[in-house]
Design a protein around this motif. Structure first.
Motif, PDB file in Angstrom:
ATOM      1  N   GLY A 142       0.812  -1.207   0.000  1.00 50.53           N
ATOM      2  CA  GLY A 142       0.000   0.000   0.000  1.00 50.53           C
ATOM      3  C   GLY A 142       0.844   1.255   0.000  1.00 50.53           C
ATOM      4  N   SER A 143       1.934   1.247   0.759  1.00 51.82           N
ATOM      5  CA  SER A 143       2.798   2.426   0.826  1.00 51.82           C
ATOM      6  C   SER A 143       3.462   2.697  -0.520  1.00 51.82           C
ATOM      7  N   GLN A 144       3.799   1.641  -1.269  1.00 54.98           N
ATOM      8  CA  GLN A 144       4.426   1.837  -2.568  1.00 54.98           C
ATOM      9  C   GLN A 144       3.420   2.374  -3.594  1.00 54.98           C
ATOM     10  N   PHE A 145       2.196   1.876  -3.558  1.00 62.75           N
ATOM     11  CA  PHE A 145       1.151   2.431  -4.419  1.00 62.75           C
ATOM     12  C   PHE A 145       0.948   3.910  -4.104  1.00 62.75           C
ATOM     13  N   LEU A 146       0.961   4.233  -2.823  1.00 59.72           N
ATOM     14  CA  LEU A 146       0.779   5.620  -2.393  1.00 59.72           C
ATOM     15  C   LEU A 146       1.901   6.503  -2.923  1.00 59.72           C
ATOM     16  N   LEU A 161      -5.735  10.032  -5.760  1.00 55.41           N
ATOM     17  CA  LEU A 161      -6.390   8.728  -5.884  1.00 55.41           C
ATOM     18  C   LEU A 161      -6.311   8.211  -7.315  1.00 55.41           C
ATOM     19  N   THR A 162      -6.461   9.111  -8.290  1.00 56.82           N
ATOM     20  CA  THR A 162      -6.366   8.703  -9.694  1.00 56.82           C
ATOM     21  C   THR A 162      -4.974   8.185 -10.013  1.00 56.82           C
ATOM     22  N   GLY A 163      -3.950   8.901  -9.557  1.00 55.09           N
ATOM     23  CA  GLY A 163      -2.578   8.457  -9.776  1.00 55.09           C
ATOM     24  C   GLY A 163      -2.301   7.122  -9.115  1.00 55.09           C
ATOM     25  N   LEU A 164      -2.821   6.963  -7.922  1.00 52.26           N
ATOM     26  CA  LEU A 164      -2.654   5.709  -7.192  1.00 52.26           C
ATOM     27  C   LEU A 164      -3.265   4.539  -7.963  1.00 52.26           C
ATOM     28  N   LEU A 165      -4.471   4.745  -8.501  1.00 57.05           N
ATOM     29  CA  LEU A 165      -5.154   3.689  -9.246  1.00 57.05           C
ATOM     30  C   LEU A 165      -4.392   3.322 -10.517  1.00 57.05           C
ATOM     31  N   ILE A 166      -3.835   4.321 -11.204  1.00 58.36           N
ATOM     32  CA  ILE A 166      -3.076   4.061 -12.430  1.00 58.36           C
ATOM     33  C   ILE A 166      -1.846   3.220 -12.129  1.00 58.36           C
ATOM     34  N   VAL A 167      -1.105   3.630 -11.116  1.00 57.34           N
ATOM     35  CA  VAL A 167       0.127   2.918 -10.763  1.00 57.34           C
ATOM     36  C   VAL A 167      -0.180   1.493 -10.304  1.00 57.34           C
ATOM     37  N   ALA A 168      -1.169   1.348  -9.426  1.00 59.42           N
ATOM     38  CA  ALA A 168      -1.519   0.026  -8.907  1.00 59.42           C
ATOM     39  C   ALA A 168      -1.955  -0.904 -10.035  1.00 59.42           C
ATOM     40  N   ALA A 169      -2.769  -0.403 -10.958  1.00 60.09           N
ATOM     41  CA  ALA A 169      -3.246  -1.235 -12.062  1.00 60.09           C
ATOM     42  C   ALA A 169      -2.093  -1.707 -12.934  1.00 60.09           C
ATOM     43  N   LEU A 170      -1.128  -0.830 -13.191  1.00 61.04           N
ATOM     44  CA  LEU A 170       0.013  -1.187 -14.022  1.00 61.04           C
ATOM     45  C   LEU A 170       0.864  -2.268 -13.363  1.00 61.04           C
ATOM     46  N   ILE A 171       1.149  -2.091 -12.081  1.00 56.97           N
ATOM     47  CA  ILE A 171       1.984  -3.059 -11.356  1.00 56.97           C
ATOM     48  C   ILE A 171       1.302  -4.420 -11.284  1.00 56.97           C
ATOM     49  N   VAL A 390      -6.105  -5.924  -2.424  1.00 56.58           N
ATOM     50  CA  VAL A 390      -6.068  -5.586  -0.995  1.00 56.58           C
ATOM     51  C   VAL A 390      -5.066  -4.461  -0.745  1.00 56.58           C
ATOM     52  N   GLY A 391      -3.880  -4.541  -1.369  1.00 49.55           N
ATOM     53  CA  GLY A 391      -2.893  -3.473  -1.224  1.00 49.55           C
ATOM     54  C   GLY A 391      -3.406  -2.144  -1.727  1.00 49.55           C
ATOM     55  N   LEU A 392      -4.167  -2.166  -2.797  1.00 50.43           N
ATOM     56  CA  LEU A 392      -4.759  -0.946  -3.349  1.00 50.43           C
ATOM     57  C   LEU A 392      -5.753  -0.326  -2.375  1.00 50.43           C
ATOM     58  N   VAL A 393      -6.576  -1.148  -1.759  1.00 52.68           N
ATOM     59  CA  VAL A 393      -7.555  -0.645  -0.785  1.00 52.68           C
ATOM     60  C   VAL A 393      -6.838   0.023   0.390  1.00 52.68           C
ATOM     61  N   ILE A 394      -5.762  -0.604   0.859  1.00 48.90           N
ATOM     62  CA  ILE A 394      -5.002  -0.026   1.968  1.00 48.90           C
ATOM     63  C   ILE A 394      -4.389   1.308   1.555  1.00 48.90           C
ATOM     64  N   ALA A 395      -3.805   1.351   0.362  1.00 49.38           N
ATOM     65  CA  ALA A 395      -3.171   2.590  -0.097  1.00 49.38           C
ATOM     66  C   ALA A 395      -4.173   3.730  -0.190  1.00 49.38           C
TER      67      ALA A 395
END
Length: 497
Positions: A142-146, A161-171, A390-395
């Protein structure tokens, strides 16, 4: 907020597209569960070393450490003495037993290695480490997504939040496709990019300060106050020792305490690769440590307290890149910051999913029931997707600093895995199942309790939890040693551990 221009954005987006291509390429190389989780002996030592170092340092190195150096000054260097020094010790001392342990047992996950080396088939030796892995890696991922969301916010001015979602989806996408193979090769590219980011920019800026008679690095730090020109932050006596101990305590993390780093050493093919990895990891660690601290110090000297940095100290690197580098080069350097975060998140996703799919589902739930390789791969990828979500939700729900999140999450991990692997490798037959259980209960419990009570403001949890984990593991092993019957049943004599 200083935002990127068109050329900078092109450089960064180009990098992200390369990552996607590597993920697709990796998916074509994965034919088995072993390929997905540990690379199937397809990876050279230098690539594993660069992957391990970029995964180990992550957004914490490019965001957290420059921010800490900008805030605290010269005393921040002791953090990197602990981490860079610990990484060198880890490769020299722990890489061989991890490599040989994998070859001896056939394990494809760190938890599997622990379980196979213990003279018992009790499910607890897999379930408890898997629970600790999942619990603390979720905060870490979560911290890395953040961190990635923060970088995209700074570059493009989009909502966090938009940036977080983009990064998380790519990873999640490229980890899901290529597994460990894709992760290691993207990490390798990211490690090289991180070196470029932390050498080019600080090097050019430092040269400018040293050649300008009107500027002085030490003079600028002293003028900023707060003890920033002091190696101990202006402290002396017991206070200086506490500061030194808190920062050097990061050494504990490298006593086998990070599963996502351990698996790189397990994946080594031979001793020649191991020796190469030791050299590469050491050089990379020293160079990037120097650069990260310098970047924070130079920001303080050249710019004082810019508004965006004062509001969030972890924006030091994006601020300096956008302030001091032109277009396309700026995009490449900012890609280095994003690379740092991605290289840890992808590694942790694969290791956490391996704990869920291999150590829990395959070994405990289905009790080693035979599946086709296609089914095993499908289970592995489903686990990776679930862990990533789950990591995305935490972030999306935390606001803590990246440095703080990593500090607490990592302590929970290495206060359990560190004692377990250190004693397994070097205390051998005296380390028992009771000792393993004690490490995975006492270390994480001490971390959670210490943080919950707010005691970290007095003494950092990194000094407290790992010794508790070691003490509990040793005491329990002495009180409830391995039984001869168990060792005979497994057919694995203690002397061979």
């Amino acid at each position: 907020m200083v935002q990127a221009g068109a050329y900078t954005a092109v450089g960064l987006v180009g990098y992200l597209l390369i990552v996607v291509v590597i993920g697709y390429w990796g998916s074509k190389k994965v034919n088995s569960e072993e390929d997905f989780f540990i690379g199937g002996d397809q990876l050279p030592g230098w690539a594993l070393a660069l992957s391990e170092r970029s995964s180990g340092m992550s957004g914490w190195l490019l965001l957290g450490i420059p921010g800490l150096a900008w805030s605290a000054g010269l005393s921040s260097v002791w953090v990197l003495v602990g981490t860079a020094g610990g990484a060198i010790v880890q490769w020299i001392i722990f890489s061989r037993p991890f490599m040989e342990g994998r070859k001896e047992t056939g394990a494809i996950t760190p938890i599997g290695l622990l379980a196979e080396k213990m003279p018992t088939d009790s499910p607890i030796v897999r379930l408890l480490p898997a629970l600790v892995t999942f619990l603390f890696y979720m905060g870490y991922v979560g911290s890395q997504f953040l961190a990635g969301g923060k970088i995209l916010e700074q570059i493009f001015g989009i909502a966090p939040l938009t940036g977080l979602l983009i990064v998380a989806a790519l990873i999640i996408l490229y980890s899901l496709a290529g597994g460990f193979l894709a992760v290691v090769w993207t990490d390798t590219m990211q490690a090289l990019l991180m070196v470029f980011t932390l050498i080019v920019l600080p090097g050019v800026l430092l040269a400018g300060v040293l050649t300008d008679p009107n500027q002085s690095l030490m003079g600028g730090l002293a003028a900023s106050g707060g003890g920033r020109a002091s190696w101990f932050g202006g402290k002396s006596g017991a206070a200086a020792l506490v500061l030194l101990g808190a920062n050097l305590s990061w050494l504990f993390a490298y006593f086998g305490g990070y599963p996502h780093l351990n698996v790189r050493m397990m994946a080594l093919r031979n001793d020649r690769d191991r020796r190469t990895a030791i050299i590469v990891a050491s050089v990379w660690g020293v160079l990037t440590a120097i650069g990260a601290v310098l970047l924070g110090l130079l920001t303080r000297v050249l710019h004082g307290a810019p508004q965006s940095v004062a509001a969030d100290r972890e924006m030091v690197l994006p601020f300096m890149v956008l302030e001091h580098t032109p277009g396309l080069l700026g995009g490449v350097l900012l890609a280095g910051a994003l690379a740092a975060m991605m290289s840890t998140a992808d590694s942790q996703l694969v290791v956490a999913s391996s704990a869920a799919a291999q150590d829990v589902y395959n070994k405990v739930v289905t009790k080693n029931r035979e599946f086709s390789e296609a089914t095993r791969l499908r289970i592995s990828r489903i686990a990776t997707l679930l862990v990533g979500v789950v990591g995305l939700v935490i972030a999306a729900s935390v606001q803590n600093l990246v440095y703080t999140l990593v500090s607490y999450s990592s302590t929970g991990l290495f206060s359990a895995f560190g004692p377990a692997f250190t004693l397994l490798f070097f205390w051998r037959d005296r380390f028992s199942k009771a000792g393993l259980v004690a490490a995975f209960v006492a270390g994480p419990a001490a971390t959670i309790l210490w943080v919950s009570l707010g005691m970290t403001s007095i003494v950092t949890v990194r000094i407290v939890a790992p010794p508790i984990g070691f003490a509990a593991a040793i005491a329990a092993s002495l009180l409830w040693p391995r039984s001869e019957a168990a060792e005979t049943t497994t057919g694995a004599p203690a002397a061979q551990d």
